[in-house]
Design a protein around this motif. Structure first.
Motif, PDB file in Angstrom:
ATOM      1  N   UNK A   1       0.830  -1.206   0.000  1.00  0.00           N
ATOM      2  CA  UNK A   1       0.000   0.000   0.000  1.00  0.00           C
ATOM      3  C   UNK A   1       0.864   1.255   0.000  1.00  0.00           C
ATOM      4  N   UNK A   2       1.805   1.333   0.922  1.00  0.00           N
ATOM      5  CA  UNK A   2       2.639   2.525   1.038  1.00  0.00           C
ATOM      6  C   UNK A   2       3.540   2.685  -0.178  1.00  0.00           C
ATOM      7  N   UNK A   3       4.086   1.580  -0.667  1.00  0.00           N
ATOM      8  CA  UNK A   3       4.949   1.646  -1.850  1.00  0.00           C
ATOM      9  C   UNK A   3       4.173   2.140  -3.062  1.00  0.00           C
ATOM     10  N   UNK A   4       2.962   1.631  -3.226  1.00  0.00           N
ATOM     11  CA  UNK A   4       2.166   2.024  -4.389  1.00  0.00           C
ATOM     12  C   UNK A   4       1.888   3.526  -4.381  1.00  0.00           C
ATOM     13  N   UNK A   5       1.597   4.080  -3.209  1.00  0.00           N
ATOM     14  CA  UNK A   5       1.300   5.508  -3.130  1.00  0.00           C
ATOM     15  C   UNK A   5       2.551   6.353  -3.318  1.00  0.00           C
ATOM     16  N   UNK A   6       3.687   5.895  -2.807  1.00  0.00           N
ATOM     17  CA  UNK A   6       4.932   6.622  -3.049  1.00  0.00           C
ATOM     18  C   UNK A   6       5.253   6.664  -4.542  1.00  0.00           C
ATOM     19  N   UNK A   7       4.889   5.607  -5.257  1.00  0.00           N
ATOM     20  CA  UNK A   7       5.137   5.580  -6.699  1.00  0.00           C
ATOM     21  C   UNK A   7       4.391   6.709  -7.414  1.00  0.00           C
ATOM     22  N   UNK A   8       3.186   7.021  -6.945  1.00  0.00           N
ATOM     23  CA  UNK A   8       2.451   8.146  -7.545  1.00  0.00           C
ATOM     24  C   UNK A   8       3.205   9.461  -7.347  1.00  0.00           C
ATOM     25  N   UNK A   9       3.739   9.661  -6.153  1.00  0.00           N
ATOM     26  CA  UNK A   9       4.483  10.886  -5.883  1.00  0.00           C
ATOM     27  C   UNK A   9       5.748  10.941  -6.748  1.00  0.00           C
ATOM     28  N   UNK A  10       6.423   9.807  -6.880  1.00  0.00           N
ATOM     29  CA  UNK A  10       7.640   9.762  -7.698  1.00  0.00           C
ATOM     30  C   UNK A  10       7.324  10.086  -9.164  1.00  0.00           C
TER      31      UNK A  10
END
Length: 335
Positions: free
Chosen positions: A304-313
């Protein structure tokens, strides 16, 4: 982006800056915060109702009073906005979609109730006819075709009813041509100058929407597909043309939908226009992570957290995600 030349190994060791949590934090390029989240919430009729959506574990259809409780929860967690999606009684679904602009429909009642109880929370709406259409489409169906201009007139009435109810952000998700300009002009004319438009500018005809259609009760009603108005997943340049059009017509913010499979589009949109750019982590993305986690195949919280960080990246300023409350609690625990 310019690059400096790197000294060869062992003078340069990239692992030096990965050796501890403290050092990794110092060199981290992107961050995720509660302020990046918009929480989609499903509203249904009744009182005291919290009804699970089977294809979206942990997601509920809530009656208006329970949506108000969810809004309080969002505000307490620091989530800046929620987005309302109605589960409309099938008896109210008609070919003329008149319930869409009924001042007392589910979405508008929920908006007024939230504004009365949690005035500081921003509320986003959904502007499209599919929750109210007996044909299940985002626009009017005439002789088997989804008509554009007549649909836009209806979307304007829907958006104005939502603005009158107190909505902060209009979210046109229909993908009809010309609807942003028509809605913006109508809002200005009616005195709703501060109401924002977050356009679903690059919305693809995706297989990842299935659980959402279950959640709003549109799956059974849909006749055919939405390929004549939603984007071809094979296209990228077209997304930029659509974003440029919607910005020129008065969109304040733009969205790419779905999210994870379209991170390249997010990046191109942000790099090209620099406008506030959002992605929708759609129901299918959420359901896949949840199903894999429940089967013990992945660590759900980390995914979950990784997927959302990917959006920011990828350049997103924020994300619509069903994980929003869980993410907010996780971020608070990290602090």
């Amino acid at each position: 982006m310019s690059h400096t030349s790197q000294a060869p190994f062992p003078i340069t060791r990239f692992r030096r800056t990965r050796q501890s949590p403290q050092i990794r934090a110092l060199v981290q390029e992107n961050t995720l915060s509660v302020g990046d989240l918009i929480w989609p919430v499903f509203v249904r009729d009744g009182d005291g109702v919290e009804e699970p959506v089977p294809s979206m574990p942990g997601v509920m259809r809530r009656s208006v009073d329970k949506v108000v409780e969810a809004a309080r929860e969002a505000a307490d967690l620091g989530i800046p906005a929620i987005c309302l999606f109605p589960y409309t009684d099938p008896a109210l679904k008609t070919p003329d979609c008149a319930e869409a602009w009924n001042p007392d429909n589910l979405s508008n009642r929920a908006t007024r109730a939230i504004k009365a109880a949690v005035p500081g929370l921003a509320i986003m709406s959904d502007v499209a006819l599919d929750p109210y259409n007996s044909d299940g489409h985002d626009g009017f169906v005439r002789d088997g075709k989804i008509v554009n201009d007549e649909t836009v007139e209806a979307l304007v009435k829907q958006a104005l009813a939502q603005a009158e109810a107190g909505i902060d952000i209009i979210g046109p998700s229909d993908m009809m041509d010309g609807r942003i300009g028509a809605i913006r002009t109508a809002l200005e004319t009616a005195g709703h100058r501060d109401v924002m438009i977050l356009s679903y500018a690059a919305k693809y005809a995706s297989a990842f929407y299935g659980p959402f259609r279950d959640a709003v009760g549109a799956s059974g009603a849909l006749k055919g597909d939405k390929n004549t108005y939603q984007m071809n997943p094979a296209n990228s340049d077209e997304a930029l043309r659509l974003v440029e059009r919607d910005l020129s017509e008065g969109a304040d913010m733009v969205m790419v939908k779905p999210g994870m499979p379209y991170l390249d589009i997010c990046r191109r949109v942000k790099d090209t226009f620099g406008a506030p750019t959002y992605a929708y982590q759609v129901s299918g993305e959420y359901a896949m992570i949840m199903a894999a986690a429940q089967n013990g195949w992945i660590d759900g919280d980390k995914a979950m957290m990784e997927s959302l960080m990917c959006f920011k990246r990828a350049g997103c300023d924020g994300v619509l995600t069903y994980f929003a409350p869980q993410v907010a609690r996780t971020l608070q625990n990290l602090r």
